[in-house]
Write a protein that holds these residues in place. Structure first.
Motif, short mmCIF file in Angstrom:
data_model
loop_
_atom_site.label_atom_id
_atom_site.label_comp_id
_atom_site.label_asym_id
_atom_site.label_seq_id
_atom_site.Cartn_x
_atom_site.Cartn_y
_atom_site.Cartn_z
N ASP A 97 0.84 -1.21 0.00
CA ASP A 97 0.00 0.00 0.00
C ASP A 97 0.87 1.25 0.00
OD1 ASP A 97 -2.80 -1.01 0.16
OD2 ASP A 97 -1.94 -2.07 1.88
N PHE A 98 1.95 1.20 0.76
CA PHE A 98 2.94 2.28 0.70
C PHE A 98 4.28 1.77 1.19
CE2 PHE A 98 0.63 3.13 4.74
CZ PHE A 98 1.67 3.20 5.66
N ILE A 99 5.33 2.58 0.96
CA ILE A 99 6.69 2.17 1.32
C ILE A 99 7.37 3.26 2.13
CG2 ILE A 99 9.03 1.88 0.34
CD1 ILE A 99 7.91 0.10 -1.78
N ALA A 100 7.93 2.85 3.29
CA ALA A 100 8.81 3.72 4.08
C ALA A 100 10.12 2.95 4.22
CB ALA A 100 8.19 4.02 5.43
N ALA A 101 11.09 3.23 3.38
CA ALA A 101 12.30 2.41 3.30
C ALA A 101 13.50 3.22 2.83
CB ALA A 101 12.07 1.22 2.37
N THR A 102 13.88 4.21 3.64
CA THR A 102 15.02 5.10 3.28
C THR A 102 14.94 5.48 1.80
OG1 THR A 102 16.56 3.20 2.91
CG2 THR A 102 16.53 4.20 5.11
N GLU A 217 19.54 13.83 0.53
CA GLU A 217 18.53 12.79 0.32
C GLU A 217 17.31 13.13 1.17
OE1 GLU A 217 19.30 10.28 -1.91
OE2 GLU A 217 21.25 11.25 -2.14
N ASN A 218 16.18 13.29 0.52
CA ASN A 218 14.92 13.57 1.22
C ASN A 218 14.07 12.32 1.22
OD1 ASN A 218 14.58 16.72 1.66
ND2 ASN A 218 15.73 16.39 -0.23
N TYR A 219 13.89 11.73 2.41
CA TYR A 219 13.11 10.49 2.49
C TYR A 219 11.62 10.78 2.43
CZ TYR A 219 17.28 7.87 4.09
OH TYR A 219 18.50 7.26 4.19
N GLY A 220 10.96 10.09 1.50
CA GLY A 220 9.51 10.21 1.39
C GLY A 220 8.85 8.86 1.56
N ILE A 221 7.52 8.89 1.70
CA ILE A 221 6.76 7.64 1.73
C ILE A 221 6.21 7.43 0.32
CG2 ILE A 221 4.69 6.50 2.65
CD1 ILE A 221 5.41 7.58 5.36
N GLY A 222 6.63 6.34 -0.30
CA GLY A 222 6.23 6.08 -1.67
C GLY A 222 4.86 5.45 -1.74
N LEU A 223 4.06 5.89 -2.70
CA LEU A 223 2.70 5.37 -2.87
C LEU A 223 2.34 5.39 -4.35
CD1 LEU A 223 0.58 8.20 -3.05
CD2 LEU A 223 1.81 8.43 -0.90
N LYS A 224 1.18 4.82 -4.64
CA LYS A 224 0.76 4.71 -6.03
C LYS A 224 0.72 6.09 -6.69
CE LYS A 224 -0.92 1.08 -8.08
NZ LYS A 224 -1.54 -0.18 -7.78
N LYS A 225 1.24 6.15 -7.92
CA LYS A 225 1.32 7.42 -8.63
C LYS A 225 -0.06 8.08 -8.73
CE LYS A 225 2.97 9.28 -13.04
NZ LYS A 225 3.49 10.57 -12.60
N ASP A 226 -0.06 9.37 -8.37
CA ASP A 226 -1.25 10.21 -8.48
C ASP A 226 -2.38 9.85 -7.53
OD1 ASP A 226 0.05 11.71 -10.41
OD2 ASP A 226 -0.71 10.45 -12.05
N ASP A 227 -2.13 9.05 -6.48
CA ASP A 227 -3.15 8.83 -5.46
C ASP A 227 -3.08 10.00 -4.47
OD1 ASP A 227 -4.89 8.04 -3.48
OD2 ASP A 227 -4.17 5.97 -3.37
N SER A 228 -3.64 11.13 -4.90
CA SER A 228 -3.46 12.35 -4.11
C SER A 228 -4.24 12.28 -2.79
CB SER A 228 -3.85 13.59 -4.92
OG SER A 228 -5.13 13.42 -5.44
N GLU A 229 -5.28 11.45 -2.76
CA GLU A 229 -6.04 11.30 -1.51
C GLU A 229 -5.17 10.65 -0.43
OE1 GLU A 229 -9.93 9.51 -2.14
OE2 GLU A 229 -9.96 8.99 -0.01
N LEU A 230 -4.52 9.54 -0.79
CA LEU A 230 -3.64 8.86 0.17
C LEU A 230 -2.43 9.74 0.51
CD1 LEU A 230 -3.01 6.32 1.82
CD2 LEU A 230 -1.81 5.39 -0.17
N GLN A 231 -1.92 10.44 -0.51
CA GLN A 231 -0.77 11.32 -0.28
C GLN A 231 -1.10 12.40 0.77
OE1 GLN A 231 0.12 13.97 -3.56
NE2 GLN A 231 2.32 13.57 -3.36
N THR A 232 -2.27 12.99 0.63
CA THR A 232 -2.69 14.03 1.59
C THR A 232 -2.86 13.44 2.98
OG1 THR A 232 -3.83 15.20 -0.18
CG2 THR A 232 -4.47 15.77 2.06
N LYS A 233 -3.50 12.26 3.07
CA LYS A 233 -3.69 11.63 4.38
C LYS A 233 -2.35 11.32 5.04
CE LYS A 233 -8.14 9.31 3.69
NZ LYS A 233 -8.72 8.03 3.26
#
Ligand code: GLU
Length: 270
Positions: A97-102, A217-233
């Motif tokens: 569903d998402f990735i938090a992995a450096t 290096e800016n660590y982000g949480i990776g998610l499905k492209k253009d899922d702006s709803e999940l990105q905002t949450k």
């Protein structure tokens, strides 16, 4: 059991079937009751699967906090190993569903996935054996040194682009690089400073970091492209973690022992 009970039991079973099938599906969609999160399994202080099966590290704590804000308890999280070279594919295929992995936010990766955050800023550095004295920075590696990094990572790409004379060996994981450094098969490991500090702290007196970090290096949480709803949450969850003090507490707990002072959290990207 009587015929009637058997029929009723079969009906219950049939009704339950689609649900249990969905539960086996993994990845996003289908099962409302779990979330699949990709992280590293071999990076102490960031994402580590412990011998007892439990997970620890700063990425794990950030992801767990985010999952809780999305409505999942820690035991509803399924952790999936996300090696550097497989992260975009895992997201694109819906295996997580998402990735938090450096996971550094880069323009090239943004063509395939979207990112929430950043939630941590670090920089590329070098790890050598504690008794080494002739490697002092990336330039000294061009002097016939063997350098290890990981396939599909930004540090490996930067070495190829900026220091083409360096003998770069690309492994699948940083822990494999660190083992090779310890045995003498390679001379240095390059990746982000926080990752290298975690390995150094795990094996006191064996390794040392050298030189100044030479990237951001800016660590982000990776998610499905253009899922702006999940990105905002997820951005809202990170902001809440930071303002509540849970971010600083998690940083201190996981990266403090590696000797890294707790910084101010970075601002979420606009
Ligand atoms: N942050 C860098 C990257 O995303 C290096 C660490 C890693 O490979 O996970 O490529």
């Amino acid at each position: 059991m009587s015929f009637r009970v058997r029929v009723a039991a079969a009906a219950v079973l049939a009704a339950a079937l689609p649900l249990s099938l969905a539960a086996c599906g993994g990845g996003s969609g289908g099962d409302e009751n779990k979330v699949v999160i990709g992280t590293k399994f071999d990076q102490p202080g960031l994402g580590l699967k412990n011998p007892d099966g439990s997970m620890s590290g700063f990425d794990v704590d950030v992801a767990t906090y985010v999952a809780e804000q999305l409505g999942y308890t820690p035991d509803q999280i399924e952790w999936k190993e996300a090696p550097s070279g497989q992260r975009e594919t895992l997201i694109q295929n819906g295996q997580v569903d998402f990735i938090a992995a450096t996971y550094s936010i880069t323009d090239a990766r943004k063509e395939k996935v979207s990112f929430a955050g950043p939630y941590l800023v670090t920089g590329q550095s070098l790890l050598v054996r504690a008794d080494n004295s002739d490697i002092v920075g990336a330039e000294s590696l061009e002097n016939n040194k063997k350098l290890c990094s990981v396939t599909g990572s930004t540090p490996a790409q930067r070495i190829k682009d900026k220091y083409p004379g360096v003998q770069l060996q690309q492994y699948d994981t940083y822990s494999a690089c660190v083992e090779a450094l310890k045995s003498g098969a390679i001379d240095a490991v390059t990746t982000d400073e926080v990752i290298l500090a975690g390995y150094a702290a795990q094996d006191p007196g064996t390794f040392k970091l050298v030189g100044e970090p030479f990237s951001e290096e800016n660590y982000g949480i990776g998610l499905k492209k253009d899922d702006s709803e999940l990105q905002t949450k997820i951005n809202d969850a990170i902001t809440k973690m930071e303002t509540e003090g849970a971010w600083a507490a998690a940083f201190e707990k996981n990266l403090g022992p590696a000797g890294i002072a707790t910084p101010e959290p970075p601002a979420i990207a606009k």
